[in-house]
Design an enzyme around this catalytic site. Structure first.
Site, mmCIF file in Angstrom:
data_model
loop_
_atom_site.group_PDB
_atom_site.id
_atom_site.type_symbol
_atom_site.label_atom_id
_atom_site.label_comp_id
_atom_site.label_asym_id
_atom_site.label_seq_id
_atom_site.Cartn_x
_atom_site.Cartn_y
_atom_site.Cartn_z
ATOM 1 N N MET A 29 -37.317 66.853 30.668
ATOM 2 C CA MET A 29 -36.747 67.534 31.836
ATOM 3 C C MET A 29 -35.441 66.879 32.306
ATOM 4 S SD MET A 29 -40.131 68.353 34.138
ATOM 5 C CE MET A 29 -39.244 69.380 35.313
ATOM 6 N N ASP A 58 -41.387 69.711 29.541
ATOM 7 C CA ASP A 58 -42.441 68.985 28.838
ATOM 8 C C ASP A 58 -43.729 68.897 29.643
ATOM 9 O OD1 ASP A 58 -41.364 67.219 30.705
ATOM 10 O OD2 ASP A 58 -40.899 65.653 29.251
#
Length: 499
Positions: A81, A240
């Site tokens: 991220m 993720d």
């Protein structure tokens, strides 16, 4: 037999899995790439390295695939991220990506909070301004690299860049957009207010799509290079942690996840967008349709353990390192570790704090230090469990994934520190499996992601807390919490000495 591919673009490697219609992982490939750390607090990567290693991994996967490549119906992506990838008008990369664990943007975070206001920022984005997020990185480039910022036509996050290069189509999906600090999380639109107040051109924000949306097919050129069929359907994927939640079946109220990778998270499914955690934990759009998740973060979870191994036990395998720790009693003979080697996120949001070993004496050997690192990481994650429980969340069982789920000793530590049953899945592929499940759902194999999870995921083992050990860990956790308070000012004084 039909197949889908899940690509998990992590911080240290890209992991690619080929999954069949029964949820079995029939092939997997991992390809490493380096971090670029020019000075303390800086963390960058070359986006070309992500693409090169993803293409190499897909090529290797297809080289060993003995079926019809057209039976691989879909592919989707999970990705680290927050990382900022800046593109010019030709969609060429302008500079190295600034990653989630880069902490150079403290001043920009203060600017965001002062300009927008803490309460207004939480109302729009559900999150406070922290160094890891994307918006502070954009402001840093604008301030320190104006010649680059003048060329910016758009920005994307890591997995979105790789997906663009494989398809020629550029978008960002909501679960990753929620981590930029530019998304109105409830309305699922870019915040015109934040962009205007901080003088960020709204038109650099890319088109938004749902995680499960089909966004294109593999381009003809990439099909030739990788061996994939040009008919392979591509789905947007997710951040993720969102994909890790999907891959662990965290798809309904009451489900909680512990994920220990480079960073670590405690994540809880949310069906509502109006819960108030006062910014103590993160609140993001889920990869599952019309849902959210709350999440606490330990910045250096697995990274703390890999740092210790690389520094003090380079020639020892992780398996042997952790096995030795199993013979050490709870509390590591009076040794505690705080995993603040790159600062900390939950609950302190402190980029200046650094790690400590407390209580070292001459009786301690390497195995005591390893056990202390494992316990310290778990204590840090328990800070988030503690916050959720204070807000009324009942947590009786936790699905554990990532590196921390590979070792039974560590899973038992988690059960006793969290005071909850800890579940180990039969096939633990974390975010990669979540990405594969998005592709399977997108291809129409299942009516919902939950239905997919029911078919794909199975429990392998349950770790139950031992009451007397829970009491010991509760006492140790209280001492652990004192360490941050005791070392905060010391670390502030040391900042000027960091290179």
């Amino acid at each position: 037999m039909k197949y889908v591919i899940g690509v998990d673009l992590g911080t240290s490697a890209v992991k690619i899995i080929l999954v069949n219609q029964h949820g079995a992982v029939v092939q997997q490939v991992s390809k490493d790439y380096p971090l670029i750390q020019e000075k303390s607090g800086y963390s960058e990567q070359n986006p070309q390295a992500w693409l090169d290693q993803t293409v190499a991994g897909l090529s290797e996967l297809l080289m060993d695939f003995d079926g019809n490549r057209e039976d691989i119906e879909g592919i989707s992506f999970s990705g680290q991220m927050h990382g900022l990838v800046l593109l010019d008008k030709n969609h060429d990369v302008l500079r190295n990506a600034i990653l989630w664990n880069d902490t150079r943007t403290t001043a920009e975070c203060q600017e965001i909070t002062e300009t927008i206001g803490k309460e207004r920022l939480l109302e729009i984005t559900k999150n406070p301004a922290l160094e890891g997020f994307t918006l502070p990185k954009i402001l840093w480039v604008k301030k320190h690299e104006p010649e680059i910022f003048q060329q910016v036509a758009t920005f994307v996050l890591p997995k979105d860049y790789v997906r663009y290069r494989l398809t020629g189509k550029l978008q960002m999906e909501y679960s990753d957009a929620a981590g930029t600090l530019l998304l109105h999380v409830s309305e699922k639109t870019w915040s015109t207010y934040i962009c205007k107040e901080l003088d960020i051109p709204l038109d650099i924000c890319p088109p938004l799509v749902e995680s499960c949306n089909e966004v294109g097919v593999i381009s003809a050129d990439m099909a030739k290079i990788t061996g994939l069929s040009p008919k392979t359907r591509v789905f947007a994927g997710g951040a993720d942690n969102a994909c890790g939640a999907i891959g662990a079946g965290i798809l309904e109220e009451g489900k909680t996840l512990c994920s220990i990778g480079t960073s670590g998270v405690i994540l809880s499914y949310e069906s509502r967008d109006d819960l108030d955690f006062e910014g103590k934990v993160h609140y993001f759009n889920h990869g599952a349709p019309n849902s959210y998740y709350s999440m606490g973060v330990t910045l250096a979870a697995g990274h703390s353990l890999s740092w210790f191994k690389d520094t003090f036990a380079k020639d020892v395998t992780f398996e042997d390192l952790l096995e030795d720790a199993g013979s050490v009693p709870i509390g590591s003979n009076g040794l505690l570790f705080t995993p603040f080697i790159t600062g900390e996120r939950t609950p302190y949001a402190d980029a200046e704090i650094r790690a400590s070993f407390i209580g070292i004496d001459s009786s301690h050997t390497r195995k005591h230090f390893v056990r202390a690192v494992m316990e310290g990481i778990t204590f840090s994650l328990n800070e988030s469990v503690h916050i959720f429980r204070q807000k009324g969340r009942e947590i009786h069982s936790i699905v554990s994934i990532g590196g921390g789920a590979k070792d039974d000793v560590w899973l038992q530590i988690q059960a006793e520190v969290f005071n909850a049953e800890v579940i180990k899945l039969s096939s633990e592929q974390g975010p990669g499996m979540g990405a594969a499940m998005i592709a399977a759902y997108g291809c129409g194999w299942f009516e919902s992601l939950k239905n997919c999870a029911d078919h794909f995921l199975q429990v392998k083992k349950v770790f139950t807390p031992i009451p007397e050990n829970v009491k010991k860990y509760q006492s140790l956790f209280s001492i652990y919490q004192d360490i941050y308070i005791a070392t905060k000012n010391i670390n502030k004084k040391l900042v000027d000495f960091r290179l």
